[in-house]
Design a protein around this motif. Structure first.
Motif, short mmCIF file in Angstrom:
data_model
loop_
_atom_site.label_atom_id
_atom_site.label_comp_id
_atom_site.label_asym_id
_atom_site.label_seq_id
_atom_site.Cartn_x
_atom_site.Cartn_y
_atom_site.Cartn_z
N ARG A 10 32.62 40.66 41.05
CA ARG A 10 34.63 41.60 41.01
C ARG A 10 35.12 42.53 40.00
O ARG A 10 36.35 42.89 39.87
CB ARG A 10 35.91 39.72 40.95
CG ARG A 10 35.77 39.23 42.31
CD ARG A 10 35.72 38.43 42.39
NE ARG A 10 35.50 36.61 42.65
CZ ARG A 10 34.65 35.75 42.33
NH1 ARG A 10 33.68 36.43 41.62
NH2 ARG A 10 33.99 34.61 43.03
N SER A 72 39.33 45.38 38.11
CA SER A 72 38.94 45.15 38.78
C SER A 72 37.30 46.67 38.99
O SER A 72 37.45 47.55 39.35
CB SER A 72 39.82 45.21 39.96
OG SER A 72 39.14 45.86 41.56
N HIS A 74 36.52 46.91 42.25
CA HIS A 74 36.91 47.82 43.19
C HIS A 74 36.98 49.14 42.88
O HIS A 74 36.71 50.39 43.35
CB HIS A 74 37.66 47.14 44.10
CG HIS A 74 38.33 47.61 45.09
ND1 HIS A 74 37.69 48.49 46.60
CD2 HIS A 74 39.31 48.36 45.47
CE1 HIS A 74 38.23 49.62 47.07
NE2 HIS A 74 39.32 48.85 46.64
N VAL A 79 43.01 43.81 35.49
CA VAL A 79 43.66 43.11 35.73
C VAL A 79 44.34 42.24 34.83
O VAL A 79 44.28 41.01 35.05
CB VAL A 79 43.16 42.16 36.81
CG1 VAL A 79 42.82 43.54 37.64
CG2 VAL A 79 41.78 41.87 36.27
N THR A 102 49.69 38.56 36.01
CA THR A 102 50.23 37.21 37.36
C THR A 102 49.75 38.17 38.94
O THR A 102 48.90 37.03 39.27
CB THR A 102 51.48 36.95 36.90
OG1 THR A 102 51.97 36.38 36.19
CG2 THR A 102 52.57 36.18 38.31
N HIS A 104 47.61 38.89 39.56
CA HIS A 104 46.10 38.97 39.83
C HIS A 104 45.03 37.75 39.63
O HIS A 104 44.06 37.45 39.31
CB HIS A 104 44.82 39.81 39.03
CG HIS A 104 45.41 41.27 38.87
ND1 HIS A 104 45.54 42.44 39.82
CD2 HIS A 104 46.26 42.07 37.71
CE1 HIS A 104 46.29 43.40 40.09
NE2 HIS A 104 46.57 43.72 38.62
N HIS A 105 46.13 36.49 39.51
CA HIS A 105 46.00 35.31 39.83
C HIS A 105 44.89 34.30 40.71
O HIS A 105 45.04 35.60 41.59
CB HIS A 105 46.74 34.30 38.34
CG HIS A 105 47.59 34.00 37.87
ND1 HIS A 105 49.32 33.83 37.34
CD2 HIS A 105 47.18 35.48 36.68
CE1 HIS A 105 48.81 34.14 36.31
NE2 HIS A 105 47.97 35.23 35.69
N ARG A 106 44.16 33.81 40.36
CA ARG A 106 43.89 32.56 41.54
C ARG A 106 42.58 33.59 42.55
O ARG A 106 42.62 33.29 43.58
CB ARG A 106 44.70 32.01 42.56
CG ARG A 106 44.90 30.87 41.57
CD ARG A 106 45.64 29.97 42.32
NE ARG A 106 46.53 29.10 40.89
CZ ARG A 106 47.00 29.28 40.12
NH1 ARG A 106 47.60 30.23 39.24
NH2 ARG A 106 47.78 28.05 39.65
N LYS A 107 42.06 34.70 41.74
CA LYS A 107 41.35 35.83 42.63
C LYS A 107 39.52 35.63 42.46
O LYS A 107 38.86 36.94 42.19
CB LYS A 107 41.88 37.16 42.63
CG LYS A 107 42.79 36.91 43.01
CD LYS A 107 43.35 38.78 43.12
CE LYS A 107 44.70 38.74 43.68
NZ LYS A 107 46.10 40.01 43.78
N GLY A 108 39.25 34.92 40.74
CA GLY A 108 38.16 34.78 40.62
C GLY A 108 37.79 35.89 39.38
O GLY A 108 36.77 36.23 38.53
N TYR A 109 39.08 36.57 38.59
CA TYR A 109 38.59 37.31 37.88
C TYR A 109 38.44 36.84 36.66
O TYR A 109 37.33 37.50 35.70
CB TYR A 109 39.72 38.66 37.85
CG TYR A 109 40.22 39.53 39.15
CD1 TYR A 109 38.82 39.55 39.19
CD2 TYR A 109 41.43 39.68 38.72
CE1 TYR A 109 39.61 40.59 40.64
CE2 TYR A 109 42.12 40.50 40.64
CZ TYR A 109 40.64 40.88 40.84
OH TYR A 109 40.70 41.73 41.85
N GLU A 112 34.76 34.93 36.38
CA GLU A 112 33.75 36.32 35.92
C GLU A 112 33.37 36.77 34.97
O GLU A 112 32.62 36.76 34.14
CB GLU A 112 33.80 37.12 37.01
CG GLU A 112 32.53 37.64 37.71
CD GLU A 112 32.21 38.63 38.85
OE1 GLU A 112 32.09 37.99 39.79
OE2 GLU A 112 33.17 39.21 38.66
#
Length: 184
Positions: A10, A72, A74, A79, A102, A104-109, A112
């Motif tokens: 990610r 990111s 992508h 982030v 904020t 970008h929270h709770r997306k696994g960044y 990782e």
């Protein structure tokens, strides 16, 4: 195809670029997130943010004590960021801090990015232990560190003041052996 130690599924950890100023300036707008990371400061001007990012992009990197952008994978957009500090080469320990904007929270960044950072510090730089301080009211970061396998090692009671209240600081640690068992 070559692989990079700084790229996960990610995220991509990279140096700061002058054009990152806009994302980091926007991250400063969330006072609660800033308090969770360290301390609330007066707003930074656009001119100052541009200057700071341009200057940091020109700095010669240190192999052990550094600050990186969490981008990111992508679209390479910032982030968040992470940094190493309190580097003790004699004892093989270091601490780090991490902040994710904020939106970008709770997306696994964060998880990782931490795993990539630890892999570098343990397997490229020969450190044997990582530490992180987390404020006791920062439930998301407490949960992140527990989920990553960090061990709670101690607590400094009422050592941080923000938003009209005192908060504990919780010390987490992970050894290279604990990392290897979980991630290698």
């Amino acid at each position: 195809m070559t692989s990079s130690a700084w790229v996960g599924e990610r995220v991509r950890l990279r140096g700061r670029e002058p054009e990152d100023w806009e994302a980091f300036h926007a991250f400063e707008e969330d006072s609660d997130a800033i308090r969770n990371g360290w301390r609330l400061a007066p707003p930074t001007s656009v001119a100052r943010m541009k200057k700071e990012l341009a200057e940091s992009a020109e700095e010669e990197p240190d192999l052990d004590e550094f600050s990186l952008v969490i981008a990111s994978k992508h679209d390479n957009a910032p982030v968040g960021s992470l940094n190493t500090h309190q580097v003790d080469r004699v004892h093989g320990t270091f601490a780090y801090g991490i902040s994710v904007g904020t939106p970008h929270h709770r997306k696994g960044y964060a998880s990782e990015a931490v795993v990539l950072l630890l892999r570098y510090m343990f397997f490229e730089r020969r450190f044997q232990k990582a530490e992180a301080w987390v404020y006791g009211s920062n439930e998301a970061s407490l949960a992140l560190h527990r989920r990553l396998g960090f061990v709670e090692e101690g607590r400094r009671r009422r050592s941080h003041f923000a938003n009209g209240r005192y908060d504990d600081e919780v010390l987490f640690g992970m050894t290279v052996e604990e990392y290897t068992e979980r991630y290698a």
